[in-house]
Structures are given as C-alpha cells and as structure tokens.
Design a protein around this motif. Structure first.
Motif, PDB file in Angstrom:
ATOM      1  N   MET A 184     -18.540 -36.633 -47.137  1.00 27.38           N
ATOM      2  CA  MET A 184     -17.375 -36.305 -46.370  1.00 27.38           C
ATOM      3  C   MET A 184     -16.188 -37.167 -46.785  1.00 27.38           C
ATOM      4  N   LYS A 185     -15.027 -36.638 -46.617  1.00 29.22           N
ATOM      5  CA  LYS A 185     -13.799 -37.298 -47.015  1.00 29.22           C
ATOM      6  C   LYS A 185     -13.280 -38.216 -45.899  1.00 29.22           C
ATOM      7  N   HIS A 186     -12.711 -39.355 -46.285  1.00 26.48           N
ATOM      8  CA  HIS A 186     -12.095 -40.275 -45.330  1.00 26.48           C
ATOM      9  C   HIS A 186     -10.639 -39.864 -45.109  1.00 26.48           C
ATOM     10  N   GLN A 187     -10.177 -39.938 -43.854  1.00 25.84           N
ATOM     11  CA  GLN A 187      -8.807 -39.572 -43.536  1.00 25.84           C
ATOM     12  C   GLN A 187      -7.868 -40.776 -43.508  1.00 25.84           C
ATOM     13  N   ALA A 188      -8.396 -41.993 -43.442  1.00 29.08           N
ATOM     14  CA  ALA A 188      -7.561 -43.196 -43.359  1.00 29.08           C
ATOM     15  C   ALA A 188      -8.314 -44.376 -43.944  1.00 29.08           C
ATOM     16  N   PHE A 189      -7.593 -45.478 -44.147  1.00 32.73           N
ATOM     17  CA  PHE A 189      -8.219 -46.719 -44.565  1.00 32.73           C
ATOM     18  C   PHE A 189      -7.597 -47.864 -43.794  1.00 32.73           C
ATOM     19  N   ARG A 190      -8.304 -49.024 -43.755  1.00 26.44           N
ATOM     20  CA  ARG A 190      -7.820 -50.154 -42.982  1.00 26.44           C
ATOM     21  C   ARG A 190      -8.307 -51.455 -43.610  1.00 26.44           C
ATOM     22  N   TYR A 191      -7.382 -52.424 -43.703  1.00 22.09           N
ATOM     23  CA  TYR A 191      -7.683 -53.799 -44.077  1.00 22.09           C
ATOM     24  C   TYR A 191      -7.376 -54.668 -42.869  1.00 22.09           C
ATOM     25  N   ASP A 192      -8.187 -55.661 -42.581  1.00 20.45           N
ATOM     26  CA  ASP A 192      -7.947 -56.582 -41.474  1.00 20.45           C
ATOM     27  C   ASP A 192      -7.812 -57.997 -42.020  1.00 20.45           C
ATOM     28  N   PHE A 193      -6.683 -58.621 -41.741  1.00 21.84           N
ATOM     29  CA  PHE A 193      -6.475 -60.018 -42.100  1.00 21.84           C
ATOM     30  C   PHE A 193      -5.800 -60.730 -40.944  1.00 21.84           C
ATOM     31  N   ALA A 194      -6.422 -61.756 -40.398  1.00 18.79           N
ATOM     32  CA  ALA A 194      -5.759 -62.655 -39.464  1.00 18.79           C
ATOM     33  C   ALA A 194      -4.986 -63.669 -40.308  1.00 18.79           C
ATOM     34  N   GLY A 195      -4.157 -64.469 -39.687  1.00 20.02           N
ATOM     35  CA  GLY A 195      -3.347 -65.436 -40.429  1.00 20.02           C
ATOM     36  C   GLY A 195      -4.165 -66.398 -41.273  1.00 20.02           C
TER      37      GLY A 195
END
Length: 83
Positions: A1-12
């Motif tokens: 299945m295809k992904h509709q979005a992506f996300r990276y998480d970085f705190a300071g």
C-alpha cells in the motif's frame, strides 16, 4: 500500500545531537554509525485536538534514527542518546 504522508520528529536536544553530537558509544566508547529507519503509522496517532495535521485514515511513513556500535553491538535510538 502507498503512504500518503511522511513525518520526522526532532526535539531540540535530539536535533543538536544529530548535527553536532559526538557519535561515541555510551557503553564502550566505540564509534557508532547512523541508520535511518521507518515504520508505518496511522495518521490519527499524530492528530492533536488543536492542530489536526494528518488525515485520520492516512498511512504515514514515520522516520527515526538508530545508532549502532560496531564494537559492542549496542543499538540506541536518537531519543536515548540525546538525554
């Protein structure tokens, strides 16, 4: 299945370690290598009441980084090393 979005998480602190931190193993002091990993998450996990950024039923490719030591075989997530 295809992904509709992506996300990276970085705190300071995580971003500072990612860019400038010494990549030494906390167990043995050996040099660590960075590996980019990802997991598939439902969009509703990242929605908040004030800012619904992701669609409820979207498939999100969530990226995170793991550092691995060649000497002792230890593996650490970026969140662990930034503390």
């Amino acid at each position: 299945m295809k992904h509709q979005a992506f996300r990276y998480d970085f705190a300071g602190k995580e971003l500072r370690y990612f860019l400038f931190g010494g990549k030494k193993c906390p167990r043995c002091g050996g040099t660590m290598t960075r590996e980019k990993c990802w997991e598939t998450v439902d969009g509703q996990v990242f929605n908040s009441g004030s800012d619904p950024f992701f669609i409820q039923n979207a498939r999100v490719k969530h990226y995170y980084y793991v550092y691995q030591c060649a000497q002792c075989g230890g593996a650490f997530k970026l969140q662990e090393l930034a503390k």
